[in-house]
Design an enzyme around this catalytic site. Structure first.
Site, PDB file in Angstrom:
ATOM      1  N   SER A 183     111.735 -38.978  74.338  1.00 53.18           N
ATOM      2  CA  SER A 183     112.880 -38.322  74.961  1.00 53.18           C
ATOM      3  C   SER A 183     113.703 -37.589  73.902  1.00 53.18           C
ATOM      4  O   SER A 183     113.189 -36.692  73.244  1.00 53.18           O
ATOM      5  CB  SER A 183     113.710 -39.356  75.738  1.00 53.18           C
ATOM      6  N   GLU A 230     107.888 -38.518  85.533  1.00 47.86           N
ATOM      7  CA  GLU A 230     109.067 -38.599  84.668  1.00 47.86           C
ATOM      8  C   GLU A 230     110.387 -38.732  85.441  1.00 47.86           C
ATOM      9  O   GLU A 230     111.214 -39.593  85.162  1.00 47.86           O
ATOM     10  CB  GLU A 230     109.150 -37.348  83.769  1.00 47.86           C
ATOM     11  N   HIS A 255     110.012 -41.860  83.380  1.00 49.94           N
ATOM     12  CA  HIS A 255     110.473 -41.560  82.024  1.00 49.94           C
ATOM     13  C   HIS A 255     110.730 -42.854  81.245  1.00 49.94           C
ATOM     14  O   HIS A 255     111.479 -43.724  81.683  1.00 49.94           O
ATOM     15  CB  HIS A 255     111.766 -40.748  82.121  1.00 49.94           C
TER      16      HIS A 255
END
Length: 540
Positions: free
Chosen positions: A234, A356, A455
């Site tokens: 990320s 995600e 995610h």
């Protein structure tokens, strides 16, 4: 007492002293001890290593960590001076030097950040790192993985990631780091510009200082400073994007791993300055001469600064304090630099999670009536998006919107970067696709709809995370083992392939390895995530 390394001389001296009588016996013992020390000093450098495996001598001073049968861990090591007082919003300074052993058995403070219910946690004094090595790691040099945590540049810390499985299975040294977050890490106000006129990016400067610390100190822990891989997820992967194109990061690493990095969400210097000046006024430091604004900013209580972190860039109503380009530290937008072949010439492992955006939608409710309104953000392309993602294809409107944003914000920009990075080195691409991966903490339990491979959900397959279940089924555990072996092979050689693993093809076209508990195959990310559509629509 001085002594040379001549054995015959030492023996003659000893015999002479010994004949002087019993009353000199104590002195003889002292002479022999000194001679033995001199002989040791004349040996190989390997013989000078401290016998206590829990103690390592860094350039700043000795640290005492924790030793188990499988690994050694050294926590809370300062790699820079505390960025407080006059050092707030300045590039990281060198750490202090100490002579007594420093306790490295527990993590240092995490950087100041918001917690649940508006509370704050952490400290401004937070520039610490943690080193994990296999037991006996100093006997030979092992490759090094430096982990840059995610958290939208506003939350997280290196100590949240326990890399014991990577260390043991991968026979590597792992370093996890903290860096300044939020406004404290990325305020781009000209009043607190760097000496060379650059603004903001203090968090990136911290990361570079940590990489220099690794270069200068990691050999003492048994790591190879000539074989360092940087990795992140990320915001950590966004940081890796920046290091791939930052001149100041050149030669500080030799491989890169990017997990779910939306690297298009950077900002330009002009926007960073404008937003930072607006932010300064909101915390009580309105426009004035630069010196007065700088004094005001450095006098604001840290809690007040962190309570309203600066957001440079946003998409779909979500913002984050992005690094800024268009200045010497980060000359170009990384996405553009990759396309122009300006990235560091190192091997890259890069990937995306199949679902995600379910992570970001899990706490929301989206109705069938709201879905078309959300798609209006795409302007003239809204009808094309509706046709590609019709509501009746999905069990719930939230899943339709998640599919749209997964492809638009994550999968297709990452596919773009994957293709571009093949210009400067070997690239290995993946899609993490476990449909039953365990949710991370902070999400509704049970989730309102199947989250799939959301995610961050790949992280427990590589690290032991606090309050996060490890892979549960035997198939998931096998996938975790494979991923750790792939990542480890890449850190060792720049190629994730190893004996006994399904072949991972080098990315020369559009194929990415699918990381799934039950299958071993490849997929075309560009096709499965409808990237032909999204290349026509700029990311908001």
């Amino acid at each position: 007492m001085n002594a040379d390394c001549s054995g015959s001389e030492r023996e003659a001296n000893w015999r002479t002293k010994a004949r002087r009588g019993a009353f000199r016996a104590v002195l003889v013992s002292a002479v022999m001890a000194a001679v033995f020390s001199a002989v040791t000093a004349c040996g190989d450098e390997k013989d000078q290593q401290p016998t206590d495996a829990a103690v390592v001598q860094t350039r700043s001073g000795p640290v005492r960590g924790t030793v188990t049968a499988d690994e050694r861990a050294f926590s809370g090591i300062p790699y820079a001076a505390p960025p407080v007082g006059e050092l707030r919003w300045k590039p990281p300074a060198a750490p202090a030097v100490w002579s007594a052993e420093r306790d490295a058995t527990k993590p240092g403070a995490e950087c100041l950040q918001p917690e649940d219910a508006g509370r704050l946690t952490g400290s401004e004094d937070c520039l610490f790192l943690n080193v994990w090595t296999p037991s006996g790691a100093a006997d030979r040099k092992r490759p090094v993985l430096v982990w840059i945590h995610g958290g939208a540049f506003t939350t997280g810390s290196g100590s949240l990631y326990n890399p014991a499985r990577l260390v043991r299975t991968g026979d590597m040294v792992v370093v996890t780091i903290n860096y300044r977050l939020g406004a404290l890490g990325f305020l781009g106000h000209p009043a607190v510009a760097h000496e060379d006129g650059q603004v903001g990016n203090f968090g990136l400067l911290d990361q570079q200082a940590a990489l220099r610390w690794v270069r200068d100190n990691i050999a003492a822990f048994g790591g190879d400073p000539a074989k360092v891989t940087i990795a992140g997820e990320s915001a950590g992967a966004m940081s890796v994007c920046d290091h791939l194109v930052s001149p100041a990061s050149d030669r500080l690493f030799h491989g890169a791993i990017l997990q779910s990095g939306p690297c298009e969400m950077q900002t330009d210097r002009q926007t960073a300055v404008a937003k930072s000046e607006e932010y300064s006024a909101t915390i009580g430091c309105p426009d004035a001469d630069a010196a007065a604004v700088a004094r005001c900013l450095r006098a604001v209580p840290a809690e007040q600064v962190a309570a309203t972190p600066l957001h440079f860039t946003g998409e779909a109503g979500v913002g984050l304090p992005s690094p800024s380009y268009g200045q010497p530290l980060l000359p170009d937008d990384p996405m553009v630099a990759f396309r122009d072949g300006k990235a560091a010439k190192v091997p890259v492992l890069i990937g995306v999670n199949r679902d995600e955006y379910t992570y970001f939608v899990a706490g929301q409710t989206i109705t069938a009536q709201q879905y078309p309104d959300l798609l209006k953000m795409f302007g003239p392309q809204a009808d094309a998006v509706t046709a590609q993602y019709p509501l009746d294809r999905y069990a719930q409107p939230e899943l339709a919107w998640s599919a749209v944003m997964t492809d638009h914000v994550f999968a297709c920009p990452i596919a773009d970067n994957t293709k571009s990075l093949t210009r400067t080195g070997p690239v290995y691409a993946y899609e993490f696709a476990d449909p039953d991966a365990a949710p991370l903490p902070g999400l509704p339990s049970p989730p309102p709809f199947p989250l799939g491979a959301a995610h961050g959900f790949e992280l427990p397959y590589l690290f032991d995370l606090d309050r996060t279940p490890s892979p549960a089924t035997s198939a998931q555990q096998a996938l975790s083992d494979k991923m750790i072996r792939y990542w480890s092979a890449f850190v060792h050689t720049g190629d994730p392939n190893a004996n006994g693993l399904p072949h991972w093809p080098r990315h020369t076209g559009d194929q990415s390895l699918v990381l799934h508990p039950d299958t071993a195959t490849t997929t075309n990310i560009h096709e499965t995530h409808h990237c032909a559509l999204w290349t026509q629509i700029p990311t908001p």
